[in-house]
Design a protein around this motif. Sequence first.
Motif, PDB file in Angstrom:
ATOM      1  N   PRO A 130       0.794  -1.243   0.000  1.00  0.00           N
ATOM      2  CA  PRO A 130       0.000   0.000   0.000  1.00  0.00           C
ATOM      3  C   PRO A 130       0.821   1.284   0.000  1.00  0.00           C
ATOM      4  CG  PRO A 130      -0.154  -1.146   2.115  1.00  0.00           C
ATOM      5  CD  PRO A 130       0.501  -2.090   1.165  1.00  0.00           C
TER       6      PRO A 130
ATOM      7  N   GLY B 215       1.034   2.949  -3.279  1.00  0.00           N
ATOM      8  CA  GLY B 215      -0.206   3.377  -3.915  1.00  0.00           C
ATOM      9  C   GLY B 215      -0.125   4.715  -4.630  1.00  0.00           C
ATOM     10  N   PRO B 216       0.403   5.775  -3.983  1.00  0.00           N
ATOM     11  CA  PRO B 216       0.477   7.058  -4.684  1.00  0.00           C
ATOM     12  C   PRO B 216       1.301   6.997  -5.966  1.00  0.00           C
ATOM     13  CG  PRO B 216       0.737   7.376  -2.331  1.00  0.00           C
ATOM     14  CD  PRO B 216       0.764   5.894  -2.565  1.00  0.00           C
TER      15      PRO B 216
ATOM     16  N   ALA C  56      -0.768   5.142  -8.618  1.00  0.00           N
ATOM     17  CA  ALA C  56      -1.819   5.991  -9.172  1.00  0.00           C
ATOM     18  C   ALA C  56      -1.260   6.998 -10.163  1.00  0.00           C
ATOM     19  CB  ALA C  56      -2.566   6.697  -8.044  1.00  0.00           C
TER      20      ALA C  56
ATOM     21  N   TYR D 296      -7.883   0.182  -4.085  1.00  0.00           N
ATOM     22  CA  TYR D 296      -7.383  -0.369  -2.827  1.00  0.00           C
ATOM     23  C   TYR D 296      -8.375  -1.426  -2.363  1.00  0.00           C
ATOM     24  CZ  TYR D 296      -3.743   3.151  -1.976  1.00  0.00           C
ATOM     25  OH  TYR D 296      -2.618   3.925  -2.048  1.00  0.00           O
TER      26      TYR D 296
ATOM     27  N   ALA E 277      -2.639  -1.971  -2.660  1.00  0.00           N
ATOM     28  CA  ALA E 277      -2.983  -1.077  -3.766  1.00  0.00           C
ATOM     29  C   ALA E 277      -2.980  -1.883  -5.052  1.00  0.00           C
ATOM     30  CB  ALA E 277      -1.991   0.072  -3.854  1.00  0.00           C
TER      31      ALA E 277
ATOM     32  N   ILE F 223      -4.568  12.624  -5.638  1.00  0.00           N
ATOM     33  CA  ILE F 223      -4.075  11.254  -5.508  1.00  0.00           C
ATOM     34  C   ILE F 223      -3.671  10.969  -4.067  1.00  0.00           C
ATOM     35  CG2 ILE F 223      -2.108   9.757  -6.063  1.00  0.00           C
ATOM     36  CD1 ILE F 223      -2.320  10.730  -8.945  1.00  0.00           C
ATOM     37  N   ASP F 224      -2.975  11.903  -3.440  1.00  0.00           N
ATOM     38  CA  ASP F 224      -2.537  11.693  -2.055  1.00  0.00           C
ATOM     39  C   ASP F 224      -3.729  11.604  -1.105  1.00  0.00           C
ATOM     40  OD1 ASP F 224       0.080  11.723  -2.922  1.00  0.00           O
ATOM     41  OD2 ASP F 224       0.420  13.834  -2.407  1.00  0.00           O
TER      42      ASP F 224
ATOM     43  N   CYS G   7      -5.411   8.147  -1.732  1.00  0.00           N
ATOM     44  CA  CYS G   7      -4.627   7.047  -1.165  1.00  0.00           C
ATOM     45  C   CYS G   7      -4.638   7.077   0.365  1.00  0.00           C
ATOM     46  CB  CYS G   7      -3.191   7.095  -1.689  1.00  0.00           C
ATOM     47  SG  CYS G   7      -3.061   6.800  -3.478  1.00  0.00           S
TER      48      CYS G   7
ATOM     49  N   ALA H 280      -7.384   5.150   2.122  1.00  0.00           N
ATOM     50  CA  ALA H 280      -7.296   3.691   2.094  1.00  0.00           C
ATOM     51  C   ALA H 280      -6.806   3.114   3.417  1.00  0.00           C
ATOM     52  CB  ALA H 280      -6.372   3.250   0.956  1.00  0.00           C
TER      53      ALA H 280
END
Length: 459
Positions: A223, A226-227, A230, A250, A269, A334-335, A338, A341
């Motif tokens: 995870p 993830g950013p 994305a 996620y 992610a 995006i941040d 994420c 999640a």
Amino acid sequence: MTTPSKAGTALAELREDLSGEVFVPGDPGYDEARQVFNAMIDRRPAVIAQCASDADVATAVRFGRDLDLKIAVRGGGHSVAGQSLNDNGLVVDLRRMHEVTVHPAARAVRIQGGATMSHLDLATQPHGLATTGGRASTTGVGGFVLGGGTGWLDRAFGLAVDNLLGVELVTADGSTVTASAEENPELFWALHGGGGNFGIATSLTLRLHELPAFSMALLLYRPHLGPQVARVYRELIETAPPEAGGGVIYLTAPPEEFIPEHLVGEVLAGALVTYAGPAEQLTKLAQPLLALEHEVEILTDIPYPQMQCMLDDPPGMRNYWSAEYLTGLPDELIDVFCGRADSLPAPMVQHVLFPQGGAIASGPTEYPVPYRDAPWAVHPFAIWEDPADDERCRQWVKDVRADVRPWSTGAVYLNFTGDEGADRVVAGLGAENMRRLAEVKRAYDPDNVFRYNHNIAPA
């Protein structure tokens, strides 16, 4: 007020006249007939009319009107708000009407109003043809299409409703009406997003497209990546051909064969890339995502109907979803996405970003589909089992919406929402379209008989 003797006589006549079945409380099969996919919905209709023909639908509507019963319509039963059911009213159940007739030479398909995506996709696949369908095989075609219709093929083939060629409706007085670009064009316009407000769709005709091959790539990452995932996905999809779709997700890793045992139960992610073409081409397209360190990799050709089954909701689960359509996908958003999640409230809850663009954005602009030009959408998708988690899961969905609201276009795809109030109905149809829609409603359903939906009040 309806007298018991009148109701009893009318019910006996309905049982006699209907070629399908009729259920009332206490009948064997009644409880099974009133179940819908969202286990949060527990309603007890007075009568369930399982229709087997257009004539049955008209008979059921007239029965309901004569007894002044509230009328709900069930196609696939996939309305997250439970609009397929009511308490103490009539449910016109179309599930027996699921015939699909493919016309390969005309690139068209006729679908009865109770058919699901599985019925549609399995019928068109042998011809190498498809049209945009929902992301679950159990979704009803009628409500999906008339509500707009977004799915894995929408960037390539447009929204489902962009492929609508004609509809046959039973209206509030029990008569039958056909709507197309040539016949009742104002009604046809309103059916592009207006859902079940104007009558019961007993059949739809849709445009088909060539789909000789389909493939998908599912990559799962730790995870903390993830950013980065994305951002890479954003760059990939914004330069990809319209045949590419999918999303960023996620999820809690399920106990499936493709998940390493040590990851089961962990939040991961993911990047999903769908492709209306062969895996060989998808492999080249997905290279930037493949280059990131990942824990799970599935990249394969797959029959489109099989892909449609991959995200089917297990039966008996509780559901609450929503969506926001976005002006873009900047790094800050995006941040924020994420970050949320970290608080997935139950093991089956999914946090999803979908791309739009392609044939969605370039589709017809004259219809009440105001979310068409949004490049991205966020879709918090809560599924859980324990009623004790109801409030926590619903609040999480609401919190996701609040997180991204600074980037929201204000428009929404209503099939992704439950009962969120009149303002959201306007957001889903466009304020500029509401008067025109209300006038169509007045022409075909002046008494608002069909109100178990994202309702448009008659003008």
